[in-house]
Scaffold this motif. Structure first.
Motif, PDB file in Angstrom:
ATOM      1  N   LEU A 102     -13.396 -13.268 -15.544  1.00 44.18           N
ATOM      2  CA  LEU A 102     -12.687 -12.779 -16.725  1.00 44.18           C
ATOM      3  C   LEU A 102     -11.170 -12.891 -16.599  1.00 44.18           C
ATOM      4  O   LEU A 102     -10.450 -12.537 -17.527  1.00 44.18           O
ATOM      5  CB  LEU A 102     -13.083 -11.329 -17.006  1.00 44.18           C
ATOM      6  CG  LEU A 102     -14.537 -11.112 -17.383  1.00 44.18           C
ATOM      7  CD1 LEU A 102     -14.819  -9.640 -17.597  1.00 44.18           C
ATOM      8  CD2 LEU A 102     -14.904 -11.897 -18.619  1.00 44.18           C
ATOM      9  N   ALA A 103     -10.687 -13.375 -15.475  1.00 44.14           N
ATOM     10  CA  ALA A 103      -9.245 -13.523 -15.287  1.00 44.14           C
ATOM     11  C   ALA A 103      -8.659 -14.503 -16.299  1.00 44.14           C
ATOM     12  O   ALA A 103      -7.532 -14.308 -16.765  1.00 44.14           O
ATOM     13  CB  ALA A 103      -8.938 -13.979 -13.864  1.00 44.14           C
ATOM     14  N   GLY A 104      -9.409 -15.520 -16.666  1.00 42.41           N
ATOM     15  CA  GLY A 104      -8.952 -16.465 -17.688  1.00 42.41           C
ATOM     16  C   GLY A 104      -8.767 -15.794 -19.036  1.00 42.41           C
ATOM     17  O   GLY A 104      -7.808 -16.078 -19.759  1.00 42.41           O
ATOM     18  N   LEU A 105      -9.671 -14.899 -19.379  1.00 44.17           N
ATOM     19  CA  LEU A 105      -9.559 -14.171 -20.643  1.00 44.17           C
ATOM     20  C   LEU A 105      -8.332 -13.266 -20.642  1.00 44.17           C
ATOM     21  O   LEU A 105      -7.612 -13.177 -21.638  1.00 44.17           O
ATOM     22  CB  LEU A 105     -10.830 -13.352 -20.889  1.00 44.17           C
ATOM     23  CG  LEU A 105     -10.891 -12.569 -22.187  1.00 44.17           C
ATOM     24  CD1 LEU A 105     -10.814 -13.499 -23.381  1.00 44.17           C
ATOM     25  CD2 LEU A 105     -12.164 -11.747 -22.241  1.00 44.17           C
ATOM     26  N   VAL A 106      -8.076 -12.615 -19.528  1.00 45.28           N
ATOM     27  CA  VAL A 106      -6.887 -11.765 -19.405  1.00 45.28           C
ATOM     28  C   VAL A 106      -5.633 -12.626 -19.572  1.00 45.28           C
ATOM     29  O   VAL A 106      -4.694 -12.243 -20.274  1.00 45.28           O
ATOM     30  CB  VAL A 106      -6.884 -11.017 -18.052  1.00 45.28           C
ATOM     31  CG1 VAL A 106      -5.558 -10.328 -17.800  1.00 45.28           C
ATOM     32  CG2 VAL A 106      -8.025 -10.028 -18.000  1.00 45.28           C
ATOM     33  N   THR A 107      -5.618 -13.793 -18.954  1.00 46.27           N
ATOM     34  CA  THR A 107      -4.476 -14.695 -19.053  1.00 46.27           C
ATOM     35  C   THR A 107      -4.265 -15.151 -20.491  1.00 46.27           C
ATOM     36  O   THR A 107      -3.130 -15.214 -20.967  1.00 46.27           O
ATOM     37  CB  THR A 107      -4.676 -15.911 -18.124  1.00 46.27           C
ATOM     38  OG1 THR A 107      -4.880 -15.441 -16.799  1.00 46.27           O
ATOM     39  CG2 THR A 107      -3.481 -16.834 -18.159  1.00 46.27           C
ATOM     40  N   ILE A 108      -5.337 -15.459 -21.198  1.00 44.89           N
ATOM     41  CA  ILE A 108      -5.230 -15.890 -22.594  1.00 44.89           C
ATOM     42  C   ILE A 108      -4.666 -14.767 -23.464  1.00 44.89           C
ATOM     43  O   ILE A 108      -3.814 -15.010 -24.337  1.00 44.89           O
ATOM     44  CB  ILE A 108      -6.601 -16.372 -23.121  1.00 44.89           C
ATOM     45  CG1 ILE A 108      -6.961 -17.707 -22.467  1.00 44.89           C
ATOM     46  CG2 ILE A 108      -6.598 -16.510 -24.638  1.00 44.89           C
ATOM     47  CD1 ILE A 108      -8.370 -18.162 -22.735  1.00 44.89           C
ATOM     48  N   MET A 109      -5.119 -13.547 -23.244  1.00 45.41           N
ATOM     49  CA  MET A 109      -4.599 -12.417 -24.034  1.00 45.41           C
ATOM     50  C   MET A 109      -3.109 -12.197 -23.771  1.00 45.41           C
ATOM     51  O   MET A 109      -2.333 -11.965 -24.700  1.00 45.41           O
ATOM     52  CB  MET A 109      -5.395 -11.154 -23.747  1.00 45.41           C
ATOM     53  CG  MET A 109      -6.807 -11.206 -24.279  1.00 45.41           C
ATOM     54  SD  MET A 109      -7.742  -9.670 -24.180  1.00 45.41           S
ATOM     55  CE  MET A 109      -7.591  -9.214 -22.477  1.00 45.41           C
ATOM     56  N   VAL A 110      -2.700 -12.276 -22.519  1.00 43.66           N
ATOM     57  CA  VAL A 110      -1.285 -12.112 -22.174  1.00 43.66           C
ATOM     58  C   VAL A 110      -0.470 -13.259 -22.776  1.00 43.66           C
ATOM     59  O   VAL A 110       0.614 -13.038 -23.328  1.00 43.66           O
ATOM     60  CB  VAL A 110      -1.100 -12.044 -20.639  1.00 43.66           C
ATOM     61  CG1 VAL A 110       0.353 -12.158 -20.247  1.00 43.66           C
ATOM     62  CG2 VAL A 110      -1.695 -10.760 -20.108  1.00 43.66           C
ATOM     63  N   ALA A 111      -0.997 -14.475 -22.714  1.00 49.94           N
ATOM     64  CA  ALA A 111      -0.295 -15.633 -23.279  1.00 49.94           C
ATOM     65  C   ALA A 111      -0.131 -15.484 -24.794  1.00 49.94           C
ATOM     66  O   ALA A 111       0.934 -15.799 -25.340  1.00 49.94           O
ATOM     67  CB  ALA A 111      -1.041 -16.914 -22.948  1.00 49.94           C
ATOM     68  N   ALA A 112      -1.163 -15.004 -25.475  1.00 51.11           N
ATOM     69  CA  ALA A 112      -1.067 -14.809 -26.929  1.00 51.11           C
ATOM     70  C   ALA A 112       0.007 -13.781 -27.265  1.00 51.11           C
ATOM     71  O   ALA A 112       0.796 -13.970 -28.210  1.00 51.11           O
ATOM     72  CB  ALA A 112      -2.420 -14.375 -27.479  1.00 51.11           C
ATOM     73  N   LEU A 113       0.074 -12.710 -26.495  1.00 50.24           N
ATOM     74  CA  LEU A 113       1.104 -11.695 -26.705  1.00 50.24           C
ATOM     75  C   LEU A 113       2.501 -12.278 -26.478  1.00 50.24           C
ATOM     76  O   LEU A 113       3.421 -12.057 -27.285  1.00 50.24           O
ATOM     77  CB  LEU A 113       0.869 -10.508 -25.772  1.00 50.24           C
ATOM     78  CG  LEU A 113       1.921  -9.415 -25.811  1.00 50.24           C
ATOM     79  CD1 LEU A 113       1.852  -8.660 -27.127  1.00 50.24           C
ATOM     80  CD2 LEU A 113       1.739  -8.470 -24.645  1.00 50.24           C
ATOM     81  N   LEU A 114       2.661 -13.039 -25.411  1.00 50.48           N
ATOM     82  CA  LEU A 114       3.966 -13.632 -25.109  1.00 50.48           C
ATOM     83  C   LEU A 114       4.369 -14.680 -26.147  1.00 50.48           C
ATOM     84  O   LEU A 114       5.550 -14.782 -26.498  1.00 50.48           O
ATOM     85  CB  LEU A 114       3.958 -14.241 -23.709  1.00 50.48           C
ATOM     86  CG  LEU A 114       3.921 -13.234 -22.568  1.00 50.48           C
ATOM     87  CD1 LEU A 114       3.726 -13.949 -21.242  1.00 50.48           C
ATOM     88  CD2 LEU A 114       5.184 -12.400 -22.546  1.00 50.48           C
ATOM     89  N   ILE A 115       3.418 -15.441 -26.648  1.00 53.67           N
ATOM     90  CA  ILE A 115       3.715 -16.418 -27.702  1.00 53.67           C
ATOM     91  C   ILE A 115       4.191 -15.698 -28.957  1.00 53.67           C
ATOM     92  O   ILE A 115       5.155 -16.125 -29.612  1.00 53.67           O
ATOM     93  CB  ILE A 115       2.490 -17.307 -27.986  1.00 53.67           C
ATOM     94  CG1 ILE A 115       2.271 -18.264 -26.821  1.00 53.67           C
ATOM     95  CG2 ILE A 115       2.670 -18.095 -29.288  1.00 53.67           C
ATOM     96  CD1 ILE A 115       0.950 -19.014 -26.876  1.00 53.67           C
ATOM     97  N   GLY A 116       3.520 -14.604 -29.296  1.00 53.38           N
ATOM     98  CA  GLY A 116       3.956 -13.819 -30.454  1.00 53.38           C
ATOM     99  C   GLY A 116       5.364 -13.273 -30.285  1.00 53.38           C
ATOM    100  O   GLY A 116       6.176 -13.309 -31.218  1.00 53.38           O
ATOM    101  N   LEU A 117       5.672 -12.777 -29.091  1.00 55.29           N
ATOM    102  CA  LEU A 117       7.024 -12.268 -28.825  1.00 55.29           C
ATOM    103  C   LEU A 117       8.063 -13.390 -28.888  1.00 55.29           C
ATOM    104  O   LEU A 117       9.160 -13.198 -29.428  1.00 55.29           O
ATOM    105  CB  LEU A 117       7.077 -11.585 -27.462  1.00 55.29           C
ATOM    106  CG  LEU A 117       6.340 -10.254 -27.358  1.00 55.29           C
ATOM    107  CD1 LEU A 117       6.330  -9.778 -25.901  1.00 55.29           C
ATOM    108  CD2 LEU A 117       6.983  -9.216 -28.248  1.00 55.29           C
TER     109      LEU A 117
END
Length: 127
Positions: A58-73
Motif C-alpha cells: 500500500l506504500a504506492g497508494l500512500v505515495t499517490i495520495m501525497v502526490a495528488a495533494l502536492l500537485i493541488g498545492l
C-alpha cells in the motif's frame, strides 16, 4: 491503537521514531537502511524487521495520495501567486522529495510498530 515507543522509558514518540528510524525493540536508530526502506534486521538487538513489515503493497497508494495533494498545492500556488517557472521547480522538487520520504517513513514505522505490538502481545516476540 499504535502507541509507538515506550515514552515512559525516555524514548521519543512515534513521529520522532519514524524520522529517526528507531527500532521498536531497543530504540536504536537502525530501522531504515535507505531513506524509506526498512532494514533487514536491527544491528543492535537482532530483531528481524522484514518479518514485521506488512505495508509495502500500500506504500504506492500512500505515495499517490501525497502526490495528488502536492500537485493541488502547486497548482494553487501557480494560480494565486504566479511565481516564475524556475522558482516553482526550485521550491517544489525538494518539498516533494521531503514530504514523500517523510510520509513513507511515518507510514512504514506505524505499521511496523503495530505489528511488533501484536506479536509481543501474542508472545511471539519478547518485548
Amino acid at each position: 491503537m499504535v502507541e509507538g515507543p515506550n515514552t515512559d522509558k525516555g524514548q521519543p514518540g512515534l513521529v520522532s521514531a519514524a524520522l529517526s528510524g528507531l527500532c521498536p525493540k531497543c530504540g536504536a536508530a537502525t530501522l531504515f537502511e535507505a531513506p524509506a526502506r526498512i532494514a533487514l534486521s536491527c544491528d543492535k538487538c537482532g530483531l528481524a524487521l522484514t518479518e514485521l513489515e506488512r505495508g509495502g503493497r500500500l506504500a504506492g497508494l500512500v505515495t499517490i495520495m501525497v502526490a495528488a495533494l502536492l500537485i493541488g498545492l502547486a497548482m494553487a500556488a501557480d494560480i494565486y501567486l504566479r511565481p516564475p517557472f524556475w522558482l516553482q521547480v526550485v521550491v517544489w522538487a525538494p518539498v516533494t522529495m521531503a514530504v514523500v520520504i517523510g510520509t513513507l517513513r511515518l507510514y512504514k514505522t506505524v505499521l511496523l510498530y503495530r505489528q511488533y505490538e501484536i506479536r509481543a502481545e501474542k508472545g511471539a516476540i519478547e518485548p
